[in-house]
Design a protein around this motif. Structure first.
Motif, short mmCIF file in Angstrom:
data_model
loop_
_atom_site.label_atom_id
_atom_site.label_comp_id
_atom_site.label_asym_id
_atom_site.label_seq_id
_atom_site.Cartn_x
_atom_site.Cartn_y
_atom_site.Cartn_z
N MET A 26 6.71 13.91 -2.46
CA MET A 26 7.28 14.53 -3.65
C MET A 26 7.67 15.97 -3.37
SD MET A 26 4.87 12.89 -6.55
CE MET A 26 5.76 13.74 -7.83
N THR A 27 8.57 16.49 -4.17
CA THR A 27 8.97 17.89 -4.05
C THR A 27 8.04 18.74 -4.90
OG1 THR A 27 10.42 17.84 -5.95
CG2 THR A 27 11.37 17.16 -3.87
N ALA A 28 8.19 20.08 -4.76
CA ALA A 28 7.43 20.96 -5.63
C ALA A 28 8.00 20.87 -7.05
CB ALA A 28 7.52 22.39 -5.11
N ARG A 29 7.27 21.44 -8.02
CA ARG A 29 7.67 21.35 -9.43
C ARG A 29 9.01 22.04 -9.71
NH1 ARG A 29 2.73 23.17 -11.11
NH2 ARG A 29 3.79 25.04 -11.75
N HIS A 33 -3.34 14.48 -0.39
CA HIS A 33 -2.47 15.49 0.19
C HIS A 33 -2.73 15.68 1.68
CE1 HIS A 33 -5.27 18.40 -2.07
NE2 HIS A 33 -5.68 18.34 -0.84
N SER A 34 -3.31 14.63 2.25
CA SER A 34 -3.47 14.63 3.70
C SER A 34 -2.40 13.73 4.32
CB SER A 34 -4.87 14.12 4.06
OG SER A 34 -4.86 13.62 5.37
N VAL A 35 -1.52 14.33 5.12
CA VAL A 35 -0.44 13.58 5.78
C VAL A 35 -1.06 12.53 6.70
CG1 VAL A 35 1.55 13.74 7.31
CG2 VAL A 35 1.09 15.57 5.66
N ASP A 36 -2.12 12.97 7.37
CA ASP A 36 -2.82 12.12 8.30
C ASP A 36 -3.32 10.83 7.61
OD1 ASP A 36 -3.90 12.82 11.15
OD2 ASP A 36 -5.41 11.58 10.14
N GLU A 37 -3.93 11.03 6.46
CA GLU A 37 -4.47 9.90 5.71
C GLU A 37 -3.36 8.94 5.30
OE1 GLU A 37 -8.17 9.87 2.91
OE2 GLU A 37 -6.51 10.68 1.75
N ALA A 38 -2.26 9.52 4.80
CA ALA A 38 -1.14 8.69 4.36
C ALA A 38 -0.57 7.88 5.53
CB ALA A 38 -0.05 9.57 3.75
N LEU A 39 -0.43 8.52 6.70
CA LEU A 39 0.12 7.83 7.86
C LEU A 39 -0.82 6.72 8.34
CD1 LEU A 39 1.60 10.81 9.88
CD2 LEU A 39 2.88 8.85 8.99
N PHE A 40 -2.09 6.94 8.20
CA PHE A 40 -3.07 5.96 8.66
C PHE A 40 -3.09 4.73 7.75
CE2 PHE A 40 -7.40 4.26 9.21
CZ PHE A 40 -7.41 4.12 10.59
N PHE A 85 0.87 -1.18 0.00
CA PHE A 85 0.00 0.00 0.00
C PHE A 85 0.90 1.22 0.00
CE2 PHE A 85 -4.51 1.18 1.24
CZ PHE A 85 -4.37 2.50 0.89
N VAL A 86 0.99 1.90 -1.15
CA VAL A 86 1.89 3.05 -1.28
C VAL A 86 1.07 4.33 -1.37
CG1 VAL A 86 3.62 4.16 -2.74
CG2 VAL A 86 3.63 1.68 -2.48
N CYS A 87 1.44 5.32 -0.55
CA CYS A 87 0.80 6.63 -0.66
C CYS A 87 1.76 7.61 -1.30
CB CYS A 87 0.40 7.16 0.71
SG CYS A 87 -1.21 6.59 1.25
N ILE A 88 1.25 8.40 -2.24
CA ILE A 88 2.06 9.46 -2.80
C ILE A 88 1.51 10.78 -2.27
CG2 ILE A 88 2.83 10.61 -4.91
CD1 ILE A 88 2.62 7.96 -6.35
N LEU A 89 2.43 11.55 -1.68
CA LEU A 89 2.05 12.76 -0.97
C LEU A 89 2.86 13.90 -1.56
CD1 LEU A 89 0.34 13.31 1.64
CD2 LEU A 89 2.44 13.07 2.92
N GLY A 90 2.23 15.06 -1.71
CA GLY A 90 3.03 16.16 -2.25
C GLY A 90 2.22 17.43 -2.33
N PRO A 91 2.92 18.57 -2.50
CA PRO A 91 2.21 19.84 -2.56
C PRO A 91 1.29 19.90 -3.78
CG PRO A 91 4.54 20.12 -3.11
CD PRO A 91 4.37 18.73 -2.62
N LEU A 132 5.77 11.92 13.52
CA LEU A 132 6.06 11.77 12.10
C LEU A 132 5.20 12.72 11.26
CD1 LEU A 132 7.86 10.31 10.20
CD2 LEU A 132 6.27 8.39 10.12
N ARG A 133 3.94 12.92 11.71
CA ARG A 133 3.07 13.87 11.02
C ARG A 133 3.71 15.25 10.99
NH1 ARG A 133 -2.78 13.68 12.85
NH2 ARG A 133 -1.80 13.83 14.87
N LYS A 134 4.26 15.65 12.17
CA LYS A 134 4.88 16.97 12.27
C LYS A 134 6.06 17.08 11.33
CE LYS A 134 6.35 20.21 15.88
NZ LYS A 134 7.83 20.23 15.98
N GLN A 135 6.86 16.02 11.31
CA GLN A 135 8.06 16.02 10.47
C GLN A 135 7.71 16.16 8.98
OE1 GLN A 135 10.58 12.60 11.14
NE2 GLN A 135 11.74 12.97 9.24
N ILE A 136 6.72 15.37 8.53
CA ILE A 136 6.35 15.41 7.10
C ILE A 136 5.71 16.74 6.75
CG2 ILE A 136 4.95 14.33 5.30
CD1 ILE A 136 5.30 11.67 6.74
#
Ligand code: ATP
Ligand code: MG
Lengths: 252, 273
Positions: free
Chosen positions: A207-210, A192-199, A34-40, A236-240
């Motif tokens: 990902m980084t910005a463009r 783009h929810s850190v919370d969702e990804a961590l859960f 289960f991979v989450c992709i997170l980014g701005p 970890l939420r705070k860090q991300i």
């Protein structure tokens, strides 16, 4: 390795020159992961998923599914859309049956094979409803069942719960984990929810910005169900979050 | 007032509050006011051109009961003749508009090819075609062709618009489900267009009625309501003329009413509230 993304680059033509949306993206996904992709916002998450789905073509790079290079869309990749994208004129059952209908599966067998997915997502009793008669959460259950009914090798989800209210969203996250543990599907989930990804995730790709590339990958080994109130979750939420914020500043 | 009577009155008042009944009452009042005004004006003006409602009513009943001495047919036969032309013209328009509209909406090349021609013909009022069509198709097919051209464009533009407004995300969804280009057309684009088609039919019906009457006024074999109206006017039989006009009004209302109903049913079946 079920999915290998190698050296992916995508640019869009602009009035003058081109806009590089994804500069460099490499990712290997394990079977059942289960991979989450997170980014701005605007960093190209949707674009990556659409390229994997075959709805868009890459400028450069290769994508291998079970060792075979993909070209164009196909029923071996199931997609779940933020906007649900259900066919309004079809009932729940006929939406879920869509893929099998395309393959020419006879009606009897179609019904049999889809019923288990309708039950899996908890929609029994609603088979004959039209999408407009359903709540957002239920619509997305149909979207998930429709994607699974094709028995794809991998499930692609683009902010599937982004249009839902917070409460429904939390419920759907739990439901998705249940469905995932019952089907053992490989999932690529964009949010783009850190919370969702961590859960949810086994692995979070930030990902980084463009022009985007992979900033950092986090392996989340905590057992499920996860406690959002636990100290390690919060840390970890705070860090991300800080990492994401610093990128937005660079962009400005 | 006894208790029973007052309960009866309450029930009657409650009935009055139901929207359907309320609306029908308003409709009846509105029609009654119209007829009354007409009656008063007709009496005051005292013109041969403007008969009173009872006279027209009498002519109307007579036109259905007896053959017209100058035409040799009853109103039923006039209605039948007009309906036939209407049906044939509509069917022709349907046969052309559906494939053309779908093709223009779906294929870019086809759109570019057909659009200039369509745009040149669209602004020409259907009535302007009457002399030409009568001259080359004569009195049976002529009026049919006028209906054809009148109905064609509303049908065509609604289907075209329907295909153009298919949500791209639904096409994406179908593609990720493994749909071929042909399947996308038959299973997504076509069903999506059906409610638009129904709207086109309803609008086309209204225009079709206007066309048939105008076309028949120039001439019609075997009667027809437009022909009937024109004939009666020429003979100075204005009560008959008005009777013919009322028949058209009722037929127009009936056809659009039925269509509106079918449109609503379709929309519900197509998952549109
Ligand atoms: N078809 C296209 N043509 C031109 N530019 C595009 C196209 N599709 C996307 N883009 C641009 O590429 C960038 C990435 O878009 P994308 O939708 O993938 O971002 P995202 O990460 O999903 O954003 P969000 O978080 O808002 O969903 C954006 O700047 C967008 O404007
Ligand atoms: Mg997006």
């Amino acid at each position: 390795m079920i999915l290998e993304i190698k050296d992916l680059m995508k640019s869009f033509p602009k009035k003058k020159g081109e806009m590089v949306a994804i500069a460099d993206f490499d990712l290997d996904v394990e079977e059942g992961e289960f991979v989450c992709i997170l980014g701005p916002s605007g960093c190209g998450k949707t674009t990556i998923l659409r390229i994997i789905a075959g709805l868009e073509s890459q400028t450069r790079g290769r994508i291998l599914l079970n060792g075979k290079e993909i070209s164009g869309p196909g029923s071996d990749r199931g997609m779940v859309f933020q906007e649900f994208a259900l066919f309004p004129w079809r009932t729940v059952r006929r939406n879920v049956e869509f893929g099998l209908e395309l393959k020419g599966v006879p009606p009897e067998e179609r019904r049999e094979r889809t019923q288990k997915f309708i039950e899996l997502v908890g929609l029994n009793g609603f088979e004959d409803y039209h999408p407009y008669q359903l709540s957002g959460g239920m619509k997305q259950r149909v979207g998930i069942a429709r994607a699974l009914a094709n028995e794809p090798a991998i499930l692609l989800m683009d902010e599937p719960f982004g249009a839902l209210d917070a409460q429904t969203r939390n419920l759907m996250q739990k439901e998705l984990l249940r469905i995932w543990s019952e089907t053992r599907k490989t999932v690529i989930f964009i949010t783009h929810s850190v919370d969702e990804a961590l859960f949810l995730a086994d692995r979070i790709v930030v990902m980084t910005a463009r022009p985007s590339e992979i900033g950092q990958i986090y392996e989340i080994k905590w057992p499920r169900p996860r406690d959002r109130a636990s100290p390690e979750f919060a840390a970890l939420r705070k860090q991300i979050l800080e990492q994401l914020e610093s990128m937005v500043k660079i962009e400005e | 007032m006894s208790e029973e009577e007052s309960r009866g009155l309450d029930e009657a008042l409650e009935l009055l509050n139901k929207p359907l009944i309320k609306n029908s009452i308003v409709t009846i009042i509105s029609l009654a006011m119209f007829v009354a005004t007409w009656w008063v004006v007709a009496i005051l003006a005292d013109l041969v051109y403007l008969p009173t409602p009872p006279n027209v009513m009498e002519a109307l009943i007579d036109s259905f009961a007896n053959e017209d001495p100058n035409l040799g047919v009853t109103m039923w036969q006039n209605i039948w003749s007009s309906l036939q032309r209407f049906g044939l013209g509509f069917a022709l328009a349907f046969l052309v508009a559906i494939p053309l509209g779908l093709a223009m909406g779906y294929s870019k090349i086809f759109d570019l090819l057909a659009k200039p021609v369509v745009e040149v013909f669209r602004p020409i009022p259907p009535i302007a075609w009457v002399p030409f069509f009568i001259a080359i198709f004569f009195y049976f097919w002529g009026p049919i062709m006028v209906i054809f051209i009148g109905v064609l464009f509303p049908l065509l533009s609604n289907i075209y618009f329907g295909v153009k407004s298919v949500e791209p995300i639904l096409l994406d969804a179908a593609r990720t489900q493994g749909a071929s280009r042909f399947q996308i057309f038959t299973k997504v684009v076509f069903p999506y267009t059906i409610p638009f088609l129904m709207t086109g039919i309803r609008i086309g019906m209204g225009i079709g009625w206007m066309c048939i009457v105008a076309a028949e006024m120039i001439g019609g074999v075997g009667g027809g309501i437009g022909f009937y109206i024109n004939l009666q006017a020429g003979l100075g039989l204005y009560t008959n003329m008005f009777a013919g006009m009322i028949v058209i009004a009722v037929l127009g209302l009936l056809t659009t009413g039925i269509m509106q109903y079918l449109e609503n049913v379709t929309n519900r079946r197509m998952g549109i509230r």
